[in-house]
Design a protein around this motif. Structure first.
Motif, PDB file in Angstrom:
ATOM      1  N   PHE A 145       0.838  -1.198   0.000  1.00 24.21           N
ATOM      2  CA  PHE A 145       0.000   0.000   0.000  1.00 24.21           C
ATOM      3  C   PHE A 145       0.876   1.251   0.000  1.00 24.21           C
ATOM      4  O   PHE A 145       0.664   2.160  -0.811  1.00 24.21           O
ATOM      5  CB  PHE A 145      -0.929   0.021   1.210  1.00 24.21           C
ATOM      6  CG  PHE A 145      -1.869   1.205   1.208  1.00 24.21           C
ATOM      7  CD1 PHE A 145      -3.181   1.052   0.811  1.00 24.21           C
ATOM      8  CD2 PHE A 145      -1.437   2.477   1.581  1.00 24.21           C
ATOM      9  CE1 PHE A 145      -4.043   2.144   0.782  1.00 24.21           C
ATOM     10  CE2 PHE A 145      -2.285   3.554   1.553  1.00 24.21           C
ATOM     11  CZ  PHE A 145      -3.589   3.393   1.161  1.00 24.21           C
ATOM     12  N   SER A 146       1.846   1.306   0.910  1.00 27.67           N
ATOM     13  CA  SER A 146       2.662   2.514   1.002  1.00 27.67           C
ATOM     14  C   SER A 146       3.488   2.714  -0.264  1.00 27.67           C
ATOM     15  O   SER A 146       3.630   3.837  -0.744  1.00 27.67           O
ATOM     16  CB  SER A 146       3.547   2.515   2.250  1.00 27.67           C
ATOM     17  OG  SER A 146       4.450   1.448   2.246  1.00 27.67           O
ATOM     18  N   ALA A 195       1.094   4.048  -2.892  1.00 28.19           N
ATOM     19  CA  ALA A 195       0.682   5.418  -2.563  1.00 28.19           C
ATOM     20  C   ALA A 195       1.811   6.409  -2.813  1.00 28.19           C
ATOM     21  O   ALA A 195       1.590   7.496  -3.370  1.00 28.19           O
ATOM     22  CB  ALA A 195       0.217   5.489  -1.110  1.00 28.19           C
ATOM     23  N   ASN A 204       2.138   9.622  -5.471  1.00 29.85           N
ATOM     24  CA  ASN A 204       2.532  10.983  -5.097  1.00 29.85           C
ATOM     25  C   ASN A 204       3.794  11.468  -5.800  1.00 29.85           C
ATOM     26  O   ASN A 204       3.883  12.643  -6.158  1.00 29.85           O
ATOM     27  CB  ASN A 204       2.736  11.111  -3.592  1.00 29.85           C
ATOM     28  CG  ASN A 204       1.447  11.403  -2.875  1.00 29.85           C
ATOM     29  OD1 ASN A 204       0.951  10.553  -2.152  1.00 29.85           O
ATOM     30  ND2 ASN A 204       0.890  12.579  -3.078  1.00 29.85           N
ATOM     31  N   TYR A 206      -8.156   6.521 -10.552  1.00 26.66           N
ATOM     32  CA  TYR A 206      -8.755   6.492  -9.217  1.00 26.66           C
ATOM     33  C   TYR A 206      -9.549   5.203  -8.993  1.00 26.66           C
ATOM     34  O   TYR A 206      -9.418   4.553  -7.959  1.00 26.66           O
ATOM     35  CB  TYR A 206      -9.650   7.723  -9.042  1.00 26.66           C
ATOM     36  CG  TYR A 206     -10.591   7.655  -7.883  1.00 26.66           C
ATOM     37  CD1 TYR A 206     -10.133   7.733  -6.578  1.00 26.66           C
ATOM     38  CD2 TYR A 206     -11.963   7.518  -8.096  1.00 26.66           C
ATOM     39  CE1 TYR A 206     -11.003   7.674  -5.504  1.00 26.66           C
ATOM     40  CE2 TYR A 206     -12.844   7.465  -7.031  1.00 26.66           C
ATOM     41  CZ  TYR A 206     -12.361   7.539  -5.738  1.00 26.66           C
ATOM     42  OH  TYR A 206     -13.227   7.479  -4.680  1.00 26.66           O
ATOM     43  N   GLN A 231      -6.229  -0.405  -3.198  1.00 27.57           N
ATOM     44  CA  GLN A 231      -5.847   0.193  -1.925  1.00 27.57           C
ATOM     45  C   GLN A 231      -6.785  -0.187  -0.787  1.00 27.57           C
ATOM     46  O   GLN A 231      -6.331  -0.394   0.343  1.00 27.57           O
ATOM     47  CB  GLN A 231      -5.721   1.706  -2.075  1.00 27.57           C
ATOM     48  CG  GLN A 231      -4.501   2.065  -2.904  1.00 27.57           C
ATOM     49  CD  GLN A 231      -4.336   3.556  -3.102  1.00 27.57           C
ATOM     50  OE1 GLN A 231      -5.304   4.319  -3.063  1.00 27.57           O
ATOM     51  NE2 GLN A 231      -3.106   3.975  -3.324  1.00 27.57           N
ATOM     52  N   VAL A 244      -6.147   5.341   7.175  1.00 27.26           N
ATOM     53  CA  VAL A 244      -6.206   5.678   5.752  1.00 27.26           C
ATOM     54  C   VAL A 244      -7.644   5.567   5.228  1.00 27.26           C
ATOM     55  O   VAL A 244      -8.072   6.369   4.392  1.00 27.26           O
ATOM     56  CB  VAL A 244      -5.257   4.748   4.958  1.00 27.26           C
ATOM     57  CG1 VAL A 244      -5.507   4.819   3.474  1.00 27.26           C
ATOM     58  CG2 VAL A 244      -3.811   5.069   5.283  1.00 27.26           C
ATOM     59  N   THR A 288      -9.773   8.701   3.820  1.00 23.53           N
ATOM     60  CA  THR A 288     -10.165   8.722   2.409  1.00 23.53           C
ATOM     61  C   THR A 288     -11.640   9.079   2.261  1.00 23.53           C
ATOM     62  O   THR A 288     -12.001   9.952   1.465  1.00 23.53           O
ATOM     63  CB  THR A 288      -9.887   7.357   1.752  1.00 23.53           C
ATOM     64  OG1 THR A 288      -8.490   7.085   1.859  1.00 23.53           O
ATOM     65  CG2 THR A 288     -10.310   7.343   0.295  1.00 23.53           C
ATOM     66  N   HIS A 341      -3.597  13.157  -0.699  1.00 27.13           N
ATOM     67  CA  HIS A 341      -3.122  11.792  -0.905  1.00 27.13           C
ATOM     68  C   HIS A 341      -1.781  11.563  -0.217  1.00 27.13           C
ATOM     69  O   HIS A 341      -1.483  10.445   0.226  1.00 27.13           O
ATOM     70  CB  HIS A 341      -3.014  11.477  -2.401  1.00 27.13           C
ATOM     71  CG  HIS A 341      -2.764  10.033  -2.663  1.00 27.13           C
ATOM     72  ND1 HIS A 341      -1.493   9.496  -2.728  1.00 27.13           N
ATOM     73  CD2 HIS A 341      -3.616   9.000  -2.833  1.00 27.13           C
ATOM     74  CE1 HIS A 341      -1.581   8.207  -2.939  1.00 27.13           C
ATOM     75  NE2 HIS A 341      -2.852   7.873  -3.005  1.00 27.13           N
ATOM     76  N   ARG A 376      -2.138  10.012   3.127  1.00 31.70           N
ATOM     77  CA  ARG A 376      -2.315   8.551   3.059  1.00 31.70           C
ATOM     78  C   ARG A 376      -0.966   7.848   2.902  1.00 31.70           C
ATOM     79  O   ARG A 376      -0.709   6.838   3.538  1.00 31.70           O
ATOM     80  CB  ARG A 376      -3.222   8.178   1.881  1.00 31.70           C
ATOM     81  CG  ARG A 376      -4.644   8.614   2.043  1.00 31.70           C
ATOM     82  CD  ARG A 376      -5.427   8.583   0.728  1.00 31.70           C
ATOM     83  NE  ARG A 376      -5.115   7.501  -0.152  1.00 31.70           N
ATOM     84  CZ  ARG A 376      -5.827   6.383  -0.273  1.00 31.70           C
ATOM     85  NH1 ARG A 376      -6.908   6.212   0.444  1.00 31.70           N
ATOM     86  NH2 ARG A 376      -5.475   5.451  -1.119  1.00 31.70           N
ATOM     87  N   SER A 377      -0.117   8.412   2.060  1.00 34.41           N
ATOM     88  CA  SER A 377       1.212   7.834   1.842  1.00 34.41           C
ATOM     89  C   SER A 377       2.019   7.821   3.135  1.00 34.41           C
ATOM     90  O   SER A 377       2.669   6.815   3.467  1.00 34.41           O
ATOM     91  CB  SER A 377       1.977   8.623   0.773  1.00 34.41           C
ATOM     92  OG  SER A 377       1.307   8.572  -0.458  1.00 34.41           O
TER      93      SER A 377
END
Length: 145
Positions: free
Chosen positions: A15-16, A19, A23, A46, A53, A86, A90, A124, A127-128
């Motif tokens: 996930f990271s 993300a 970015n 998206y 995600q 997260v 979101t 975003h 989230r990262s």
């Protein structure tokens, strides 16, 4: 417990990584193509990223809590809370911007749209950061138990 830890680390790291890629690479590249094109490709990107995600964030959350419930140190609980954060972030904070960007009536070449895309990139990034911190916590809990 080891299986929960493996899944938590894997899902949070994936996930990271995804993300952070968005970015640092995808969103800036999108923006370089101009507001109209960036807004046009935002929707398909998206939708595809959203499915991946939510699965990864959910898996990391469940596995992190599972590891903690089976006796892993308290840091597993902290990591699970961070990766879980997260999801509501979101839906509560980013979703209104997403809806505006996906609105068919939106003028895709306007300054307002450009600002929405810039705002989305900053949101975003939160989230990262949350996912990266959760990943580091999970990994450090394995390396230094």
């Amino acid at each position: 417990m080891l299986a929960f830890q493996f899944v938590a680390v894997l899902a949070a790291a994936l996930f990271s990584g995804a993300a952070i890629y968005i970015n640092l690479a995808e969103h800036p590249a999108r923006m370089e193509c101009g507001t109209t094109l960036a807004t046009t490709v935002f929707g398909p990107s998206y939708r595809r990223a959203g499915v991946m995600q939510i699965i990864l964030a959910s898996a990391a959350t469940i596995a992190g809590f599972g590891a903690w419930l089976m006796g892993a140190p308290r840091l597993w609980f902290v990591g699970a809370v961070l990766i879980f954060a997260v999801i509501p972030f979101t839906f509560i904070v980013i979703l209104p911007t997403n809806k505006k960007l996906l609105d068919p009536a939106l003028d895709r070449s306007s300054d307002v749209t450009h600002q929405l895309l810039q705002d989305w990139g900053k949101l975003h990034a939160v989230r990262s950061i949350l996912a990266l911190v959760a990943s580091v916590i999970f990994l450090s809990s394995i390396i230094w138990p």
